[in-house]
Design a protein around this motif. Structure first.
Motif, PDB file in Angstrom:
ATOM      1  N   PRO A 160      48.216  19.743  77.490  1.00 27.98           N
ATOM      2  CA  PRO A 160      48.494  20.936  78.287  1.00 27.98           C
ATOM      3  C   PRO A 160      49.989  21.174  78.454  1.00 27.98           C
ATOM      4  CG  PRO A 160      46.819  19.564  79.333  1.00 27.98           C
ATOM      5  CD  PRO A 160      47.420  18.752  78.219  1.00 27.98           C
ATOM      6  N   LEU A 161      50.335  22.281  79.106  1.00 26.85           N
ATOM      7  CA  LEU A 161      51.718  22.736  79.159  1.00 26.85           C
ATOM      8  C   LEU A 161      52.696  21.671  79.641  1.00 26.85           C
ATOM      9  CD1 LEU A 161      53.749  24.987  78.793  1.00 26.85           C
ATOM     10  CD2 LEU A 161      53.160  25.834  81.078  1.00 26.85           C
ATOM     11  N   LEU A 162      52.432  21.045  80.784  1.00 25.05           N
ATOM     12  CA  LEU A 162      53.401  20.089  81.332  1.00 25.05           C
ATOM     13  C   LEU A 162      53.483  18.823  80.496  1.00 25.05           C
ATOM     14  CD1 LEU A 162      55.409  19.141  83.432  1.00 25.05           C
ATOM     15  CD2 LEU A 162      53.489  18.404  84.873  1.00 25.05           C
ATOM     16  N   SER A 163      52.363  18.116  80.326  1.00 25.23           N
ATOM     17  CA  SER A 163      52.409  16.853  79.598  1.00 25.23           C
ATOM     18  C   SER A 163      52.755  17.068  78.131  1.00 25.23           C
ATOM     19  CB  SER A 163      51.061  16.121  79.713  1.00 25.23           C
ATOM     20  OG  SER A 163      50.001  16.914  79.211  1.00 25.23           O
ATOM     21  N   GLY A 164      52.276  18.171  77.552  1.00 25.63           N
ATOM     22  CA  GLY A 164      52.599  18.468  76.160  1.00 25.63           C
ATOM     23  C   GLY A 164      54.072  18.774  75.962  1.00 25.63           C
ATOM     24  N   THR A 165      54.668  19.444  76.934  1.00 27.29           N
ATOM     25  CA  THR A 165      56.096  19.727  76.867  1.00 27.29           C
ATOM     26  C   THR A 165      56.910  18.439  76.928  1.00 27.29           C
ATOM     27  OG1 THR A 165      55.878  21.930  77.840  1.00 27.29           O
ATOM     28  CG2 THR A 165      58.024  20.862  78.043  1.00 27.29           C
ATOM     29  N   VAL A 166      56.500  17.526  77.802  1.00 30.02           N
ATOM     30  CA  VAL A 166      57.204  16.251  77.924  1.00 30.02           C
ATOM     31  C   VAL A 166      57.116  15.464  76.620  1.00 30.02           C
ATOM     32  CG1 VAL A 166      57.252  14.010  79.088  1.00 30.02           C
ATOM     33  CG2 VAL A 166      56.915  16.109  80.422  1.00 30.02           C
ATOM     34  N   LYS A 167      55.907  15.321  76.080  1.00 33.64           N
ATOM     35  CA  LYS A 167      55.720  14.551  74.849  1.00 33.64           C
ATOM     36  C   LYS A 167      56.483  15.177  73.685  1.00 33.64           C
ATOM     37  CE  LYS A 167      51.523  13.117  73.905  1.00 33.64           C
ATOM     38  NZ  LYS A 167      50.041  13.139  73.747  1.00 33.64           N
ATOM     39  N   ARG A 225      57.178  22.841  65.326  1.00 28.21           N
ATOM     40  CA  ARG A 225      56.181  23.508  66.151  1.00 28.21           C
ATOM     41  C   ARG A 225      55.867  22.602  67.333  1.00 28.21           C
ATOM     42  NH1 ARG A 225      49.636  24.464  65.687  1.00 28.21           N
ATOM     43  NH2 ARG A 225      49.493  25.568  67.684  1.00 28.21           N
ATOM     44  N   VAL A 226      55.897  23.171  68.510  1.00 23.80           N
ATOM     45  CA  VAL A 226      55.456  22.474  69.712  1.00 23.80           C
ATOM     46  C   VAL A 226      53.981  22.813  69.899  1.00 23.80           C
ATOM     47  CG1 VAL A 226      55.701  22.285  72.200  1.00 23.80           C
ATOM     48  CG2 VAL A 226      57.739  22.507  70.760  1.00 23.80           C
ATOM     49  N   SER A 227      53.106  21.825  69.765  1.00 28.34           N
ATOM     50  CA  SER A 227      51.656  22.063  69.806  1.00 28.34           C
ATOM     51  C   SER A 227      51.124  21.845  71.213  1.00 28.34           C
ATOM     52  CB  SER A 227      50.937  21.131  68.817  1.00 28.34           C
ATOM     53  OG  SER A 227      51.386  21.353  67.499  1.00 28.34           O
ATOM     54  N   PRO A 261      50.393  30.314  73.019  1.00 27.34           N
ATOM     55  CA  PRO A 261      51.387  29.968  71.994  1.00 27.34           C
ATOM     56  C   PRO A 261      52.796  30.456  72.315  1.00 27.34           C
ATOM     57  CG  PRO A 261      49.818  31.607  71.171  1.00 27.34           C
ATOM     58  CD  PRO A 261      49.271  31.074  72.447  1.00 27.34           C
ATOM     59  N   ALA A 262      52.919  31.458  73.176  1.00 30.22           N
ATOM     60  CA  ALA A 262      54.256  31.890  73.588  1.00 30.22           C
ATOM     61  C   ALA A 262      54.987  30.757  74.290  1.00 30.22           C
ATOM     62  CB  ALA A 262      54.167  33.111  74.497  1.00 30.22           C
ATOM     63  N   GLU A 263      54.234  29.914  75.005  1.00 29.64           N
ATOM     64  CA  GLU A 263      54.854  28.765  75.674  1.00 29.64           C
ATOM     65  C   GLU A 263      55.347  27.754  74.648  1.00 29.64           C
ATOM     66  OE1 GLU A 263      55.495  28.747  78.814  1.00 29.64           O
ATOM     67  OE2 GLU A 263      54.392  30.612  79.179  1.00 29.64           O
ATOM     68  N   GLU A 264      54.641  27.618  73.516  1.00 32.88           N
ATOM     69  CA  GLU A 264      55.107  26.735  72.453  1.00 32.88           C
ATOM     70  C   GLU A 264      56.485  27.161  71.964  1.00 32.88           C
ATOM     71  OE1 GLU A 264      50.787  25.594  70.428  1.00 32.88           O
ATOM     72  OE2 GLU A 264      52.268  26.744  69.288  1.00 32.88           O
ATOM     73  N   VAL A 265      56.631  28.467  71.774  1.00 30.72           N
ATOM     74  CA  VAL A 265      57.899  28.995  71.262  1.00 30.72           C
ATOM     75  C   VAL A 265      59.013  28.781  72.277  1.00 30.72           C
ATOM     76  CG1 VAL A 265      59.078  31.077  70.456  1.00 30.72           C
ATOM     77  CG2 VAL A 265      56.679  30.676  69.841  1.00 30.72           C
ATOM     78  N   LYS A 266      58.729  29.038  73.539  1.00 29.60           N
ATOM     79  CA  LYS A 266      59.745  28.880  74.580  1.00 29.60           C
ATOM     80  C   LYS A 266      60.205  27.424  74.690  1.00 29.60           C
ATOM     81  CE  LYS A 266      57.861  32.702  77.345  1.00 29.60           C
ATOM     82  NZ  LYS A 266      57.135  33.043  78.595  1.00 29.60           N
ATOM     83  N   VAL A 267      59.249  26.495  74.638  1.00 27.92           N
ATOM     84  CA  VAL A 267      59.612  25.079  74.719  1.00 27.92           C
ATOM     85  C   VAL A 267      60.428  24.672  73.498  1.00 27.92           C
ATOM     86  CG1 VAL A 267      58.719  22.716  74.770  1.00 27.92           C
ATOM     87  CG2 VAL A 267      57.639  24.488  76.178  1.00 27.92           C
ATOM     88  N   ALA A 268      60.034  25.153  72.324  1.00 30.22           N
ATOM     89  CA  ALA A 268      60.775  24.823  71.105  1.00 30.22           C
ATOM     90  C   ALA A 268      62.216  25.297  71.199  1.00 30.22           C
ATOM     91  CB  ALA A 268      60.087  25.449  69.892  1.00 30.22           C
ATOM     92  N   TRP A 269      62.408  26.516  71.673  1.00 29.21           N
ATOM     93  CA  TRP A 269      63.777  27.017  71.854  1.00 29.21           C
ATOM     94  C   TRP A 269      64.537  26.157  72.856  1.00 29.21           C
ATOM     95  CZ3 TRP A 269      66.866  29.691  69.074  1.00 29.21           C
ATOM     96  CH2 TRP A 269      66.386  30.657  68.186  1.00 29.21           C
TER      97      TRP A 269
END
Length: 381
Positions: free
Chosen positions: A208-215, A233-235, A240-248
């Motif tokens: 999910p968003l929080l734990s996936g962002t950390v990992k 790619r942040v999976s 998926p917009a959150e994936e792009v934001k985290v990647a940036w």
């Protein structure tokens, strides 16, 4: 810190260069049914707006394969067709408009089927991404290694690479994803030592968003800081917009790319006298549409705020009913604390409008902390 990126081969996914020092490109994947052309195009357009540069589509059957070409004609960014097992689907998407295909040659079938795909890709100048996931390794490798080790993943990927190299095809990029961060790091590090093909890095099924962002931030940040990775790619189990934001966010934090407004905000503490958390979150959301590079400080301490935010383009330090507005570290004026949010947004938009009128490259401004920046910033193609 200077990041020395490993030199890899150059391929092109449509208009986006990958490898050989090109900016690390950001990818995501649609969540729509590819057969629904309107919904898929709409999602691609939304993802492109927040900074997605390459998009991957699941091709589950012949109807989806036929839709891919129609979607590509309307897509603002290059498209990668994701295909498993059925080589007919790959041949179908390669009949239309497409920028890359993602396959595992080993599950496509015999060498004649692999050759048919390779010949079509070579004729059209289309690269192939070999994607190996820890959860789908070949049975013989699992029996030999006991479980999906980094060594098993690399052996699997190199086996797929060999099938393409037998056909004298080298427009390849490779991914080796696991949901376990240490295994992901080890697999990519080992692969980086074994070949010079560009690497698409990611932590698979990160969560999910929080734990996936950390990992993802830990795993991809480590690899990128060590010069490994040409596209990411942040999976996430999220929009998926959150994936792009985290990647940036990952790339910006390492000084590898620059795009949009970077909010500098102090952590919460007992001295805060304005709603720093709420203001910072709302300002970041309301300015998400801006691609121009800019540092904006929102700080809750009048005494130390300007010093902490002196490297920002502009910002506010608030407290005791008043906000101190500053630009480039210099105090400009005082405003009421209730005006802070609207005031700072207006100032950012005013500066962006000026940049556009003066023709200033919106994404070529070097970060003020001296981190090395690639000359092609933001939406570089």
């Amino acid at each position: 810190m200077k990041i020395n990126r490993k030199k890899t081969r150059r391929i092109n996914v449509g208009s986006v260069p990958i490898g050989d020092g090109a900016p690390v490109a950001i990818q995501s994947m649609t969540t729509t049914d590819t057969r629904d052309i309107e919904a898929t195009v709409s999602q691609i357009e939304s993802l492109a707006t927040v900074g997605c540069e390459i998009i991957r589509l699941a091709v589950v059957d012949m109807e989806a394969a036929e839709a891919v070409g129609k979607i590509r004609l309307r897509s603002p960014i290059p498209i990668v067709a994701d295909i498993h097992f059925d080589y007919h689907l790959a041949l179908k998407v390669l009949d239309g408009a497409i920028d890359a295909v993602r396959i595992n040659p080993g599950n496509i079938g015999n060498q004649n089927k692999v050759r048919a795909i390779v010949d079509r890709c070579r004729d059209r100048g289309i690269p192939i991404r070999i994607g190996v996931n820890a959860g789908s390794l070949e049975n013989d490798l699992l029996e030999r290694y006991g479980h999906p080790t980094p060594e098993a993943m690399v052996e699997s990927a190199l086996g797929h690479v060999h099938l393409l190299e037998k056909e004298n095809f080298h427009d390849i990029k490779i991914s080796l994803k696991a949901s376990n961060v240490p295994d992901t790091i080890d697999a990519y590090t080992l692969m980086s030592e074994r070949c010079d093909y560009p690497l698409h890095i990611g932590v698979s099924e990160a969560g999910p968003l929080l734990s996936g962002t950390v990992k993802s931030s830990v795993g991809l940040g480590y690899l990128l800081a060590n010069g490994i990775g040409d596209t990411i790619r942040v999976s996430l189990a999220a929009d998926p917009a959150e994936e792009v934001k985290v990647a940036w966010g990952i790339l910006k934090s390492l000084g590898l790319r620059s795009r949009g407004v970077n909010i500098i905000a102090c952590p919460t503490c007992g001295r805060l006298e304005i709603d720093v958390v709420g203001i910072a979150q709302r300002v970041e959301e309301r300015l998400a549409h801006i691609s121009e590079t800019m540092d904006v400080s929102i700080l809750g301490c009048v005494v130390n705020g300007i010093g902490e935010g002196k490297e920002a383009d502009l910002g506010i330090a608030g407290g005791q009913g008043v906000g101190i507005y500053f630009e480039n570290g210099e105090v400009v004026k005082k405003i009421k604390d209730v005006e802070i949010e609207e005031f700072i947004i207006a100032k950012v938009e005013e500066r962006v409008e000026k940049m556009r009128k003066e023709g200033i490259d919106p994404n070529a401004n070097p970060l003020k902390n001296g981190l090395p920046m690639h000359p092609a910033m933001g939406g570089a193609r």
